[in-house]
Design an enzyme around this catalytic site. Structure first.
Site, mmCIF file in Angstrom:
data_model
loop_
_atom_site.group_PDB
_atom_site.id
_atom_site.type_symbol
_atom_site.label_atom_id
_atom_site.label_comp_id
_atom_site.label_asym_id
_atom_site.label_seq_id
_atom_site.Cartn_x
_atom_site.Cartn_y
_atom_site.Cartn_z
ATOM 1 N N HIS A 73 -71.262 2.569 41.315
ATOM 2 C CA HIS A 73 -72.536 2.856 40.659
ATOM 3 C C HIS A 73 -72.990 4.252 41.094
ATOM 4 O O HIS A 73 -72.705 4.696 42.204
ATOM 5 C CB HIS A 73 -73.595 1.831 41.067
ATOM 6 C CG HIS A 73 -73.411 0.492 40.452
ATOM 7 N ND1 HIS A 73 -74.433 -0.434 40.376
ATOM 8 C CD2 HIS A 73 -72.333 -0.106 39.883
ATOM 9 C CE1 HIS A 73 -73.994 -1.527 39.789
ATOM 10 N NE2 HIS A 73 -72.719 -1.361 39.488
ATOM 11 N N GLU B 51 -75.798 5.384 42.138
ATOM 12 C CA GLU B 51 -76.585 5.423 43.366
ATOM 13 C C GLU B 51 -75.703 5.361 44.606
ATOM 14 O O GLU B 51 -75.893 6.115 45.564
ATOM 15 C CB GLU B 51 -77.579 4.256 43.426
ATOM 16 C CG GLU B 51 -78.531 4.194 42.259
ATOM 17 C CD GLU B 51 -78.054 3.260 41.147
ATOM 18 O OE1 GLU B 51 -76.901 3.402 40.666
ATOM 19 O OE2 GLU B 51 -78.834 2.383 40.752
#
Length: 183
Positions: A80, A82
């Protein structure tokens, strides 16, 4: 210093400068440059058919990491935006604690990414669109402000939300249309 990790990120930075130069507004306020850069990263994810989510980490006013989702590209379930951006930021800083950092992300983090932010002792999170299905910050769980965890993260939501939400809606609309054409 901006930390580049792949050539695909370079395209995102070029798009970020284009977005920054445009009159991009959310709720009548100009989108901060790091969020514009996160949006450019989200667009870069489209190159490899990943869900268009982008993330940027800022330390003391300087962008030190910028990434986008790479699950489809790398076949990695935890790739992901993040997670990748926080990993890069930790490498740049030479430490795992990101307490002096702000993470800008186009979509409300999921439980995995919110948990990583807590474990990284992230100082602040700024996100765009709410995620009513999997968001773990304000939509569900409230992981960044939980009494049971050892760290709380300051949160600002809705920054660039309209642009981020429209990009996601367009992506999933196209994906559904493509799937129906294949039937």
């Amino acid at each position: 210093m901006t930390h580049h990790t792949t050539s695909r990120v370079d395209a995102g930075f070029e798009a970020a400068s284009t977005l920054s130069a445009m009159s991009v507004h959310a709720d009548r306020l100009e989108i901060p440059a790091p969020m514009a850069q996160a949006l450019a990263e989200a667009y870069a994810a489209l190159e490899h058919h990943d869900v268009p989510v982008g993330a940027v980490v800022v330390h003391r006013g300087e962008v030190i990491a910028a990434r986008h989702n790479e699950r489809e590209l790398t076949h990695d379930p935890v790739a992901h935006a993040e997670i990748l951006a926080m990993r890069d930021a930790a490498t740049v800083l030479g430490q795992w604690r990101l307490d002096e950092c702000t993470l800008y992300v186009t979509l409300e983090p999921c439980a995995m990414c919110a948990g990583a932010a807590v474990n990284a002792r992230l100082g602040r999170l700024v996100y765009g669109a709410h995620d009513p299905k999997a968001g773990a910050v304000t939509s569900h769980f409230g992981l960044l402000d939980s009494d049971v965890l050892n760290h709380r993260v300051e949160v600002t939501s809705g920054v660039g939300a309209d642009d981020a939400a429209e990009l996601l809606r367009s992506f999933f609309r196209e994906r559904r249309a493509s799937a129906s054409r294949e039937r």
